[in-house]
Design a protein around this motif. Structure first.
Motif, short mmCIF file in Angstrom:
data_model
loop_
_atom_site.label_atom_id
_atom_site.label_comp_id
_atom_site.label_asym_id
_atom_site.label_seq_id
_atom_site.Cartn_x
_atom_site.Cartn_y
_atom_site.Cartn_z
N GLU A 8 -8.71 18.95 -11.47
CA GLU A 8 -8.36 17.65 -10.86
C GLU A 8 -8.15 17.80 -9.36
O GLU A 8 -8.52 16.94 -8.58
N PHE B 290 1.34 7.89 -4.87
CA PHE B 290 0.90 7.17 -6.06
C PHE B 290 0.60 8.16 -7.20
O PHE B 290 1.06 7.99 -8.34
N LEU B 291 -0.14 9.21 -6.87
CA LEU B 291 -0.50 10.19 -7.91
C LEU B 291 0.72 10.97 -8.39
O LEU B 291 0.85 11.27 -9.57
N LYS C 293 2.50 8.80 -10.70
CA LYS C 293 1.77 8.64 -11.97
C LYS C 293 1.83 9.92 -12.80
O LYS C 293 1.79 9.86 -14.04
N GLN C 294 1.88 11.05 -12.15
CA GLN C 294 1.97 12.29 -12.93
C GLN C 294 3.34 12.44 -13.58
O GLN C 294 3.48 13.07 -14.62
N MET D 255 -13.44 14.11 -3.66
CA MET D 255 -13.46 12.66 -3.40
C MET D 255 -12.99 12.33 -1.99
O MET D 255 -12.90 11.16 -1.64
N GLY D 256 -12.67 13.34 -1.21
CA GLY D 256 -12.32 13.08 0.18
C GLY D 256 -10.85 13.26 0.49
O GLY D 256 -10.39 12.94 1.58
N GLY D 257 -10.10 13.76 -0.47
CA GLY D 257 -8.68 13.99 -0.21
C GLY D 257 -8.49 15.24 0.64
O GLY D 257 -9.10 16.27 0.37
N LEU E 52 -11.40 17.96 -7.79
CA LEU E 52 -12.00 16.62 -7.78
C LEU E 52 -11.45 15.78 -6.63
O LEU E 52 -12.20 15.10 -5.93
N LEU E 53 -10.12 15.85 -6.44
CA LEU E 53 -9.49 15.04 -5.39
C LEU E 53 -10.02 15.44 -4.03
O LEU E 53 -10.27 14.58 -3.17
N VAL E 54 -10.22 16.74 -3.83
CA VAL E 54 -10.78 17.19 -2.55
C VAL E 54 -12.23 16.71 -2.45
O VAL E 54 -12.67 16.23 -1.39
N LYS F 53 0.85 -1.19 0.00
CA LYS F 53 0.00 0.00 0.00
C LYS F 53 0.89 1.24 0.00
O LYS F 53 1.67 1.45 0.93
N TRP G 298 -1.65 7.51 -1.24
CA TRP G 298 -2.20 7.93 -2.53
C TRP G 298 -1.54 9.18 -3.09
O TRP G 298 -1.38 9.29 -4.33
#
Lengths: 229, 534
Positions: free
Chosen positions: B412, B8-9, B12-13, B419-421, B415-417, B2, B5
């Motif tokens: 984006e 991870f992002l 990925k970026q 989604m609960g970020g 969106l992340l916020v 794990k 995130w």
């Protein structure tokens, strides 16, 4: 409080400042959403539909009012606390008109992203993501990047992403706004079916009367007031 | 596994799925890698130079010198006492001072060092210095076969002079050419090679003839010399005043009567005057100069060694300076346990000096040359001072690129916020991107630096030859001597490891800091405004 209500808003008000003048967008909105039900909000462009969804999701701060998420009472006139943000991730799923998929991730990674954010990511989440993508009819696209999908396919992926954390409420902001009529109907059918399957309540913002009529209750937002139709 | 995130992002970026690497990431990582590489290489080479100079200085003057506070004749006792100490490997007395040397109308006043013939070479690797100063002659239909002069050929009337003095006076050691067509003159064709050429060998033409078995004949028509000799353990020597040869074991089968011709050139002689002799001459005393022969030319790699220098025997200096039984100091060489660490060496010198502090000072090499190393250190710091802003410029470039990314990804972020970020976590994506760029750049930079260190000679030669040609290459090599630089890998020396680690961490830190402003900007963003952004 009615125990079957999964989301309830009371006296939600929101004003935007436009220079010297204030624009009252929402005036003491009351809204109650029973569990596993659906509700549509229609209204003219700029009437405050998206703002209302943002307030319900605690993404935006209201002037005043109260909000209850699954019996948890929150004051809306202050920013969301860390706990509220964390709760939002599991309580709510959001679908936007413009999909907002992350272009650097493939479809499967996009769908599992909310699970990563809530710390629930594990191999079983990937299985669930594949299941949701199958349900949405894009199971064969899981390794594609968003840039190679059509608009309808992107929105299906966005719906799967919104459902990955098994939210109790799904907020859909004009999910068919960017799609042609036939694709829009397909997506809407899938959205309603998926909500029903997952037991999620749905608040749908749409301009389309037919889609609005497919929900349990229909409302119309005008002049800052939300009225049942 | 794990992974958080935001990490991870961030990853990925930088490395999007189904694309190998984003253009921005590639440029940023290459930028950091080049910066780290340059910083490591420059500092590693500076340290390499310091190490090289250290070795050269120790070669030129030993680990320390024992200097009498006043001229003394009691040095043999001290020499013996020091040699009784197991940590002292060699002690060699010396006399030094300026002497006037003259060849015809040319003269020079080199710093002359008289070393003890028996113990001197145990402190100073004179043979290595002589190799560096070897002269070569060019002639038509002949090949220079002069053997390297050797320190053992130094006698009381044979001296070695620095290249500077040799050039100034126009003097050279003895030389020997093998005559004939060049293509036929290889040692293996002739079957013998010249082993020694004493400075007393006169200028003459020599014929060396194979008589069969172990029998050989050496004759010189001009000198009316004709002698038969037998190979003794492969060595052919017809006596003083003749060159010595070596019969090659793997020679081709020589025909009886086969002969080869050599031309010898006698070594130059110079006249030596000491201040004492000059003073006597001024007092109208008849003082003939001391005539000595040139045994070889030396080049000491340590630039601080006097360019105008002459090395002779202790007895020669004793004689011309009228300093019988005196000494100006002693070169000391210690065991590695003592000499490897400067602090230990310093402590040991103090320990030696304590009971003798009335008459002697024990000065370690780094104290005597502290000015030089201070200068090198200053140069190293100056280089770092110049390079750090270059690193900061790279950081600004990363910050600007990440800031552009933030602006490009406003929706984006919203969106992340949504989604609960947490905002902090969303902001940290950009900080982590800076960190990853720094980390990967640092790893690549360290790799490049290792490659540079591994292939430094080839790379430097390639660059220098392209800029200055082959002549430039030898010129640069002579001045900087980078071919003999010792630049250790990080696993070979803690100092090198610390250099690699310091600059890698510096790059990671600066890159991470470069991501802070974009991260702060992203975390301050109102998610609703971000989602509304067009």
């Amino acid at each position: 409080m009615n125990s079957s209500l999964v989301l309830q808003a009371k006296n939600l008000s929101k004003t935007f400042s436009l220079g010297a003048e204030d624009l009252y967008v929402l005036k003491e909105i009351d809204l109650a959403l029973p569990r596993s039900s659906s509700l549509s909000i229609r209204g003219e462009s700029g009437c405050g539909k998206t703002t209302l969804l943002n307030l319900l999701a605690r993404i935006e701060q209201a002037d005043r009012g109260e909000l209850t998420w699954n019996h948890r009472l929150m004051r809306c006139d202050r920013p969301a606390t860390r706990e509220e943000v964390a709760q939002r991730a599991s309580f709510l799923g959001v679908v936007y008109q413009a999909y907002y998929l992350v272009p650097e991730l493939d479809v499967l990674e996009n769908v599992t992203l909310p699970a990563r954010i809530t710390g629930r990511f594990d191999p079983s989440i990937e299985d669930r993501a594949r299941f949701l993508l199958e349900q949405m009819g894009v199971g064969n696209k899981s390794s594609q990047i968003p840039g190679k999908l059509s608009g309808g396919e992107r929105q299906r992926v966005a719906i799967a992403r919104a459902l990955i954390n098994r939210p109790e409420v799904l907020l859909a902001d004009e999910p068919t706004g960017n799609l042609d009529e036939r694709t829009g109907e397909e997506v809407m059918d899938l959205l309603l079916h998926a909500c029903s399957e997952e037991g999620a309540s749905l608040i749908l913002v749409t301009h389309n009367l037919a889609f609005a009529q497919a929900t349990d209750r229909q409302t119309f937002l005008s002049g800052g007031q939300l009225n049942e139709v | 596994m794990k992974i958080p995130w935001p990490l991870f992002l961030a990853w990925k970026q930088l490395f999007p799925t189904q694309r190998k690497v984003s253009f921005f990431s590639l440029l940023a990582i290459i930028g950091v890698a080049l910066g780290v590489n340059v910083m490591i290489v420059v500092v590693a080479f500076m340290k390499g130079f310091q190490h090289k100079f250290r070795e050269d200085i120790i070669d030129a003057q030993g680990h320390a010198r024992a200097i009498p506070l006043s001229r003394t004749r009691e040095w043999p006792q001290l020499q013996q006492e020091l040699l009784n100490n197991s940590e002292v490997l060699a002690v060699s007395p010396y006399l030094q001072g300026p002497l006037l040397v003259q060849k015809g109308d040319y003269h020079s006043v080199p710093l002359s060092i008289g070393i003890d013939l028996s113990s001197g070479t145990s402190v100073l690797p004179l043979d290595e210095f002589l190799k560096n100063g070897q002269m070569r002659m060019e002639a038509h239909d002949a090949v220079d076969v002069t053997p390297f002069p050797q320190s053992k050929s130094m006698e009381d009337d044979v001296v070695f002079v620095s290249q500077y003095v040799a050039n100034r006076l126009g003097v050279r050691p003895g030389a020997i050419l093998r005559m004939g067509k060049s293509k036929d003159l290889k040692d293996e064709l002739v079957g013998v090679r010249v082993l020694e050429l004493g400075s007393e060998v006169p200028s003459a033409e020599w014929k060396l003839q194979y008589l069969g078995g172990e029998e050989w004949r050496l004759k010189s028509k001009g000198l009316e010399f004709d002698a038969k000799m037998r190979a003794n353990n492969g060595r052919l020597y017809a006596g003083p005043g003749t060159p010595a040869f070596e019969v090659l074991n793997d020679r081709i089968k020589l025909e009886i009567g086969a002969e080869s011709t050599y031309q010898t050139f006698r070594s130059s002689t110079i006249e030596v005057f000491s201040p004492v002799m000059i003073k006597r001459a001024q007092a109208n005393e008849m003082v003939p100069p001391k005539e000595v022969r040139i045994g070889g030319i030396f080049e000491v790699p340590w630039q601080g060694f006097h360019a105008e220098a002459m090395i002779g025997s202790y007895r020669l200096l004793e004689d011309v300076r009228d300093a019988t039984g005196l000494c100006d100091g002693m070169f000391l060489k210690f065991s590695p346990q003592i000499s490897n660490h400067e602090e230990t060496l310093h402590g040991f010198c103090e320990e030696l000096q304590l009971p003798r502090s009335v008459n002697w000072a024990f000065v370690p090499w780094f104290v005597e040359n502290a000015w030089f190393f201070d200068l090198l250190k200053f140069e190293e710091y100056l280089m770092i001072l110049i390079m750090v802003p270059i690193g900061l410029v790279a950081a600004f470039a990363i910050a600007i690129a990440l800031m552009t990314t933030v602006l490009r990804k406003i929706r984006e972020i919203g969106l992340l916020v949504a989604m609960g970020g947490a905002r902090g976590s969303v902001g940290s994506i950009f900080c982590l991107q800076g960190f990853l760029i720094g980390l990967l750049g640092a790893i690549a930079g360290c790799g490049l630096a290792l490659l540079f260190i591994r292939y430094r000679d080839s790379i430097m030669s390639f660059i220098v030859v392209r800029i200055a040609g082959d002549e430039g290459k030898s010129g640069v090599a002579q001045f900087y001597d980078f071919y003999s630089l010792s630049v250790p890998y990080p696993w070979e020396s803690s100092e090198s490891a610390s250099t690699f680690l310091t600059f890698a961490l510096f790059a990671i830190l600066v890159s991470t800091l470069a991501g802070l402003v974009p991260a702060w900007r992203a975390s301050r963003m109102n998610p609703a405004d971000a989602l509304r952004n067009e």
